[in-house]
Enzyme design. Structure first.
Site, PDB file in Angstrom:
ATOM      1  N   GLY A  10      48.822  43.215  38.072  1.00  0.00           N
ATOM      2  CA  GLY A  10      49.363  42.516  39.244  1.00  0.00           C
ATOM      3  C   GLY A  10      49.958  41.174  38.842  1.00  0.00           C
ATOM      4  N   ARG A  73      50.106  50.311  36.827  1.00  0.00           N
ATOM      5  CA  ARG A  73      49.902  51.743  36.569  1.00  0.00           C
ATOM      6  C   ARG A  73      50.432  52.151  35.204  1.00  0.00           C
ATOM      7  NH1 ARG A  73      49.374  54.497  41.723  1.00  0.00           N
ATOM      8  NH2 ARG A  73      48.931  52.827  43.191  1.00  0.00           N
ATOM      9  N   GLY A 114      45.168  40.192  33.872  1.00  0.00           N
ATOM     10  CA  GLY A 114      43.877  40.014  34.534  1.00  0.00           C
ATOM     11  C   GLY A 114      42.857  40.909  33.850  1.00  0.00           C
ATOM     12  N   ASP A 115      41.708  41.148  34.503  1.00  0.00           N
ATOM     13  CA  ASP A 115      40.645  41.889  33.814  1.00  0.00           C
ATOM     14  C   ASP A 115      41.113  43.262  33.325  1.00  0.00           C
ATOM     15  OD1 ASP A 115      40.817  42.686  36.444  1.00  0.00           O
ATOM     16  OD2 ASP A 115      38.668  43.035  36.689  1.00  0.00           O
ATOM     17  N   THR A 137      45.129  35.811  36.881  1.00  0.00           N
ATOM     18  CA  THR A 137      44.757  36.482  38.135  1.00  0.00           C
ATOM     19  C   THR A 137      44.513  35.420  39.186  1.00  0.00           C
ATOM     20  OG1 THR A 137      43.017  37.651  39.360  1.00  0.00           O
ATOM     21  CG2 THR A 137      42.350  36.721  37.271  1.00  0.00           C
ATOM     22  N   ILE A 138      44.961  35.702  40.393  1.00  0.00           N
ATOM     23  CA  ILE A 138      44.702  34.737  41.461  1.00  0.00           C
ATOM     24  C   ILE A 138      43.208  34.719  41.804  1.00  0.00           C
ATOM     25  CG2 ILE A 138      47.027  34.935  42.425  1.00  0.00           C
ATOM     26  CD1 ILE A 138      45.716  36.505  44.786  1.00  0.00           C
ATOM     27  N   ASP A 139      42.486  35.773  41.414  1.00  0.00           N
ATOM     28  CA  ASP A 139      41.068  35.867  41.800  1.00  0.00           C
ATOM     29  C   ASP A 139      40.151  34.921  41.010  1.00  0.00           C
ATOM     30  OD1 ASP A 139      41.957  37.842  43.444  1.00  0.00           O
ATOM     31  OD2 ASP A 139      40.792  39.463  42.562  1.00  0.00           O
ATOM     32  N   ASP A 141      38.519  35.431  38.346  1.00  0.00           N
ATOM     33  CA  ASP A 141      37.243  36.072  38.022  1.00  0.00           C
ATOM     34  C   ASP A 141      37.075  36.428  36.541  1.00  0.00           C
ATOM     35  OD1 ASP A 141      39.133  38.054  37.997  1.00  0.00           O
ATOM     36  OD2 ASP A 141      38.083  39.419  39.344  1.00  0.00           O
ATOM     37  N   GLY A 182      40.407  38.570  46.647  1.00  0.00           N
ATOM     38  CA  GLY A 182      39.173  38.305  45.908  1.00  0.00           C
ATOM     39  C   GLY A 182      38.355  39.575  45.962  1.00  0.00           C
ATOM     40  N   ARG A 183      38.528  40.414  44.938  1.00  0.00           N
ATOM     41  CA  ARG A 183      37.899  41.738  44.965  1.00  0.00           C
ATOM     42  C   ARG A 183      36.384  41.639  44.839  1.00  0.00           C
ATOM     43  NH1 ARG A 183      41.583  45.680  43.882  1.00  0.00           N
ATOM     44  NH2 ARG A 183      39.969  47.116  43.246  1.00  0.00           N
ATOM     45  N   GLU A 234      38.372  39.755  50.699  1.00  0.00           N
ATOM     46  CA  GLU A 234      38.593  41.203  50.871  1.00  0.00           C
ATOM     47  C   GLU A 234      37.416  42.024  50.335  1.00  0.00           C
ATOM     48  OE1 GLU A 234      42.031  42.383  48.521  1.00  0.00           O
ATOM     49  OE2 GLU A 234      41.202  41.450  46.729  1.00  0.00           O
ATOM     50  N   ARG A 278      40.945  37.275  66.800  1.00  0.00           N
ATOM     51  CA  ARG A 278      42.103  37.878  66.125  1.00  0.00           C
ATOM     52  C   ARG A 278      41.863  37.909  64.628  1.00  0.00           C
ATOM     53  NH1 ARG A 278      43.148  38.856  70.677  1.00  0.00           N
ATOM     54  NH2 ARG A 278      45.052  38.397  71.849  1.00  0.00           N
ATOM     55  N   HIS A 284      49.512  39.758  50.002  1.00  0.00           N
ATOM     56  CA  HIS A 284      50.295  39.396  48.817  1.00  0.00           C
ATOM     57  C   HIS A 284      51.050  38.079  48.947  1.00  0.00           C
ATOM     58  CE1 HIS A 284      49.249  43.550  48.215  1.00  0.00           C
ATOM     59  NE2 HIS A 284      49.426  43.339  46.929  1.00  0.00           N
ATOM     60  N   ARG A 287      49.965  35.965  46.304  1.00  0.00           N
ATOM     61  CA  ARG A 287      50.402  36.224  44.921  1.00  0.00           C
ATOM     62  C   ARG A 287      51.819  35.731  44.663  1.00  0.00           C
ATOM     63  NH1 ARG A 287      48.057  41.684  43.345  1.00  0.00           N
ATOM     64  NH2 ARG A 287      50.162  42.242  42.770  1.00  0.00           N
TER      65      ARG A 287
HETATM   66  O1  F6P Z   1      43.428  41.177  41.163  1.00  0.00           O
HETATM   67  C1  F6P Z   1      44.242  40.393  41.935  1.00  0.00           C
HETATM   68  C2  F6P Z   1      44.490  41.003  43.267  1.00  0.00           C
HETATM   69  O2  F6P Z   1      45.292  40.067  43.913  1.00  0.00           O
HETATM   70  C3  F6P Z   1      43.232  41.336  44.075  1.00  0.00           C
HETATM   71  O3  F6P Z   1      42.678  40.279  44.745  1.00  0.00           O
HETATM   72  C4  F6P Z   1      43.735  42.414  44.993  1.00  0.00           C
HETATM   73  O4  F6P Z   1      42.697  43.244  45.420  1.00  0.00           O
HETATM   74  C5  F6P Z   1      44.691  43.128  44.137  1.00  0.00           C
HETATM   75  O5  F6P Z   1      45.205  42.199  43.225  1.00  0.00           O
HETATM   76  C6  F6P Z   1      45.798  43.828  44.893  1.00  0.00           C
HETATM   77  O6  F6P Z   1      46.653  44.422  43.967  1.00  0.00           O
HETATM   78  P1  F6P Z   1      47.880  45.391  44.310  1.00  0.00           P
HETATM   79  O7  F6P Z   1      48.102  45.403  45.770  1.00  0.00           O
HETATM   80  O8  F6P Z   1      49.019  44.825  43.545  1.00  0.00           O
HETATM   81  O9  F6P Z   1      47.464  46.718  43.781  1.00  0.00           O
END
Ligand code: F6P
Length: 360
Positions: A10, A73, A114-115, A137-139, A141, A182-183, A234, A278, A284, A287
């Site tokens: 990502g 992918r 990222g990871d 990574t924006i997360d 982590d 933030g997974r 999330e 609401r 995104h 991002r």
């Molecule tokens: O790992 C970064 C991240 O922004 C996560 O917080 C999010 O779950 C994921 O990417 C979404 O990735 P995409 O929609 O590109 O598959």
């Protein structure tokens, strides 16, 4: 020296600044730099490898996205191949990737990821490829580095959104539930939630109790504060519950897609408190866009430090921000476990001390 750059996985704000930092400092050493387009597609698929010099990286420090394109992918270990019956089979093409890397005469790979992508980098290193990683990574982590690049920009985008949500929540006496990315780690939720004065912050690290969330909203109501802001990562889960998924993991190394927890939390709050509620998912937006000053500088430093690590032959490592400097840490160490929010972190203590509900 000929080095290759890859920006698989990502995207994150600051990617272009890392590319610029790496390219210019490599060119400064008299090296040649090539960018692998769209993850590993440039070596394994129909995409290309492009020569990168000062002209290609001019004026990109402030731009979001990546000039190389990306995909999550294109794992060479799980390359997706469509079968005649329409199904997709995953094939290990890592040997082919290494052969393509050697055929191009590359001496090192700088993997900006990222990871997921850094894990691929570690596996390639174990197969003999000279790799240096850059944590993206924006997360935030990834272990071993205080900051990944892109995180500061994402927090700033989310904080800006919370500031805007505040005024509409207050005018309507509503509860607004804002879902941020933030997974498995709540860094974005915690930092933006506090900076944006949220009343409730729900992190993946603390399974939440809806009674506690609703109690906080009711207490505010009783004090005449008839609106509330809830920030939810999330990857947050209710006590005894599970992640809310939009899609399962897919071929090519694509991870499961999280999302939708804000809707669930909002519906539950409305039902239990009777307050108009609401939900909003920032998705995104976090991002994209221009990296903050902090991310631009960190990214340039990461790019140059990655080239320095290549020059020193420090392969199998990742550049890391350990203030006040950038150093290298073994990739294996960085990937051992995700860097989640420690519950004894002073930021978490402060949140509790100033009366923010963390859902427990
Ligand atoms: O790992 C970064 C991240 O922004 C996560 O917080 C999010 O779950 C994921 O990417 C979404 O990735 P995409 O929609 O590109 O598959």
């Amino acid at each position: 020296m000929r080095i290759a750059l890859s920006t698989g996985g990502g995207d994150a704000p600051g990617l272009n600044a890392v590319i610029r930092g790496a390219v210019l400092s490599a060119v400064h050493r008299g090296w040649a730099v090539y960018g692998i387009q769209r993850g590993f597609g440039g070596l394994l698929g129909g995409d290309k490898v492009m020569r990168l010099g000062p002209d290609e990286v001019r004026g990109i420090t402030h731009l979001g996205g990546t000039i190389l394109g990306t995909t999550n992918r294109s794992s060479p270990f799980k390359w997706p191949v469509r079968q005649p019956d329409g199904t997709v089979r995953e094939v290990d093409r890592s040997d082919e990737l290494i052969a393509a890397f050697q055929a191009h005469g590359f001496d090192a790979l700088v993997m900006i990821g990222g990871d997921g992508s850094l894990r691929i980098a570690q596996q390639l290193f174990e197969k003999g490829l000279p790799v240096v990683g850059v944590p993206k990574t924006i997360d935030n982590d990834v272990r071993g580095t205080v900051n990944t690049f892109g995180f500061d920009t994402a927090v700033s985008t989310a904080t800006d959104a919370l500031d805007k949500v505040h005024s509409t929540a207050e005018s309507h006496d509503r509860v607004m539930v804002v879902e941020v990315m933030g997974r498995y780690a709540g860094w974005i939720a915690l930092n933006s939630g506090l900076s944006g004065s949220a009343d409730v912050i729900l992190l993946p690290e603390i399974p939440f109790d809806l009674d506690s969330v609703c109690r906080k909203i009711a207490e505010r109501d009783a004090r005449g504060r008839r609106f509330s802001i809830v920030v939810v990562a999330e990857g947050a889960v209710p006590r005894g519950g599970a992640h809310v998924l939009r899609a399962p993991a897919g071929p090519g190394g694509a991870m499961e897609r999280l999302g939708g927890i804000a809707e669930r939390v909002a519906a539950a709050i409305e039902e239990r408190t009777g307050k108009e509620t609401r939900a909003l998912t920032l998705g995104h937006l976090q991002r994209g866009g221009r990296p903050t000053t902090f991310d631009r500088l960190l990214s340039l430093r990461f790019g140059a430090a990655a080239v320095r690590a290549v020059a020193a032959g420090e392969f199998g490592t990742m550049v890391a921000h350990v203030p006040p400097t950038i150093r290298t840490v073994p990739l294996k160490e960085a990937l051992a476990t995700p860097k989640t929010v420690p519950l004894d972190l002073d930021t978490v203590l402060m949140a509790r001390e100033i009366g923010v509900c963390l859902g427990d």
